[in-house]
Design an enzyme around this catalytic site. Structure first.
Site, PDB file in Angstrom:
ATOM      1  N   CYS A  49       0.933  -1.488   0.050  1.00  0.00           N
ATOM      2  CA  CYS A  49       0.042   0.102  -0.013  1.00  0.00           C
ATOM      3  C   CYS A  49       1.001   1.228   0.022  1.00  0.00           C
ATOM      4  CB  CYS A  49      -1.030  -0.107   1.318  1.00  0.00           C
ATOM      5  SG  CYS A  49      -1.797   1.400   1.632  1.00  0.00           S
ATOM      6  N   TRP A  92      -7.611  -6.793   3.933  1.00  0.00           N
ATOM      7  CA  TRP A  92      -6.206  -7.318   4.503  1.00  0.00           C
ATOM      8  C   TRP A  92      -6.483  -8.260   5.424  1.00  0.00           C
ATOM      9  CZ3 TRP A  92      -2.800  -5.500   1.083  1.00  0.00           C
ATOM     10  CH2 TRP A  92      -2.874  -3.952   0.594  1.00  0.00           C
ATOM     11  N   VAL A 147      -5.378   0.556   5.943  1.00  0.00           N
ATOM     12  CA  VAL A 147      -3.918   0.525   6.639  1.00  0.00           C
ATOM     13  C   VAL A 147      -3.253   2.024   6.070  1.00  0.00           C
ATOM     14  CG1 VAL A 147      -3.437  -1.676   6.987  1.00  0.00           C
ATOM     15  CG2 VAL A 147      -2.903  -0.994   4.692  1.00  0.00           C
ATOM     16  N   GLU A 162      -4.702   7.836   9.255  1.00  0.00           N
ATOM     17  CA  GLU A 162      -4.715   8.730   8.178  1.00  0.00           C
ATOM     18  C   GLU A 162      -2.918   9.103   7.865  1.00  0.00           C
ATOM     19  OE1 GLU A 162      -3.744  11.064   5.219  1.00  0.00           O
ATOM     20  OE2 GLU A 162      -5.960  10.127   5.584  1.00  0.00           O
ATOM     21  N   SER A 163      -2.201   8.381   6.817  1.00  0.00           N
ATOM     22  CA  SER A 163      -0.876   8.363   6.809  1.00  0.00           C
ATOM     23  C   SER A 163      -0.214   9.690   6.767  1.00  0.00           C
ATOM     24  CB  SER A 163      -0.592   7.592   5.319  1.00  0.00           C
ATOM     25  OG  SER A 163      -0.926   8.394   4.357  1.00  0.00           O
ATOM     26  N   TYR A 210      -5.581   6.102  -8.981  1.00  0.00           N
ATOM     27  CA  TYR A 210      -6.707   5.150  -8.499  1.00  0.00           C
ATOM     28  C   TYR A 210      -7.934   6.034  -9.118  1.00  0.00           C
ATOM     29  CZ  TYR A 210      -4.175   2.879  -4.660  1.00  0.00           C
ATOM     30  OH  TYR A 210      -2.973   2.320  -4.215  1.00  0.00           O
TER      31      TYR A 210
END
Length: 343
Positions: A49, A92, A147, A162-163, A210
């Site tokens: 990811c 996942w 993730v 939230e990355s 995406y």
């Protein structure tokens, strides 16, 4: 709310990504619910990811491996609640050392190893799926089980999923435990430039691939691929003149860009129909990627085999038989010398 994935986030044939739900912060302020502590927090990630890859890179660059533990999930999605009739959610899962080889979610492709190298069981909750981690907290959490997850092992709760926020917390809040506390990927004097770059790279490149790949009608795809192409040209133009995307030093903006570019030629050109551009054919962008990849600690976070396995085996509506293309060995390209020090 019914369990769902990014593939369900469509409107009129256009992909519309929803916001992350858990947005608490690690903070050194007195009385903070989530203070920085070594060994308290755990990252759940998928090496495949790009959003999770951001967190692996910052963790490695800051030298937080001993302070923040990590578990990498299996690259191929499986049904997350197979015993419940009508629950078709796929997502996942953790490695299963005792599992049997399996096929994709419609019974084709593979068979896939249930316990691939680098993937692990869940050491915190003993969960079988990422869905289980979310539902450990609540059955009503928006239904999207994504993730990365920054998890508090003391309070047994999710801090943040939230990355973009997780990487900033790792950049600034754990310096007491970092092996490279002086590294600042969001420096005060460059923040305006970083924010400006992130503002157009996210919708047009990071999420743009995406938007191309998940489009279910022609017009949204046409718009998305035009936006992507224009943004990729803008990246090439900037990198012809300066060493990094937001200036002369490496910042979070470079990491956020790199994780998409690293997947671009091997996956997105084929799988998401982004074939108007190529990193391999963009000299400045290619050499930029080489420099990032060759930065200490970053190559060890790049798992091209898992990346390709995830994308090409997890969405049967896009790749029914889960055939994984051979590719053109982009990783070997990354290992060649770069010329960025000439700028």
């Amino acid at each position: 709310m019914a369990a769902r994935t990014a593939l369900d986030e469509m409107k009129d044939g256009e992909f519309k990504r929803t916001a992350s739900v858990y947005r608490d912060q690690i903070s050194s302020e007195a009385g903070a619910k989530f203070p920085p502590e070594s060994g308290r927090y755990h990252l759940y990630v998928a090496a495949a990811c790009p959003w999770a890859h951001r967190t692996l890179i910052v963790r490695a660059m800051k030298g937080l491996q001993d302070a923040i533990s990590v578990t990498i999930v299996h690259p191929t999605w499986k049904r997350t609640n197979p015993d419940v009739e009508g629950d078709d959610h796929c997502g996942w899962v953790f490695a299963d050392p005792n599992g049997e080889p399996f096929h994709n979610t419609i019974g084709l492709g593979g068979p896939f190893d249930p316990n691939p190298k680098g993937c692990e069981v869940d050491p915190v909750l003993g969960a079988k799926t990422i869905r289980d981690v979310y539902e450990h907290l609540s059955k009503n959490n928006g239904g999207k089980f994504s993730v990365p997850i920054l998890f508090d092992k003391t309070l047994k709760t999710i801090v943040n999923n939230e990355s973009s926020e997780i990487i900033r917390m790792m950049n600034s809040e754990f310096n007491e435990f970092a092996k490279d506390p002086k590294l600042d990927l969001y420096p005060e004097g460059t923040r305006e430039a970083i924010d400006e770059v992130n503002e157009w790279i996210y919708p047009n490149i990071n999420n743009g691939v995406y938007r191309c790949g998940f489009a279910t009608s022609q017009e949204p795809y046409n718009v998305a691929v035009a936006d992507l192409s224009k943004a990729m040209d803008r990246v090439e133009s900037i990198l012809e003149k300066q060493r990094f995307i937001a200036g002369d030093t490496m910042t979070e903006a470079d990491i956020r860009l790199f994780v998409t570019l690293f997947r671009f030629d091997e996956v997105y050109i084929v799988y998401f129909k982004t074939n108007t551009r190529s990193v391999r054919l963009s000299p400045a962008t290619l050499n930029f990627c080489r420099e990032i990849y060759q930065t200490s600690g970053i190559a060890e976070t790049c798992f091209m085999d898992q990346i390709k396995q995830h994308y090409f085996t997890s969405h049967p509506n896009l790749n029914r038989f889960s055939i994984i293309p051979e590719g053109n060995n982009f990783v070997e390209l990354m290992e060649a010398p770069h010329n960025r020090n000439e700028l």
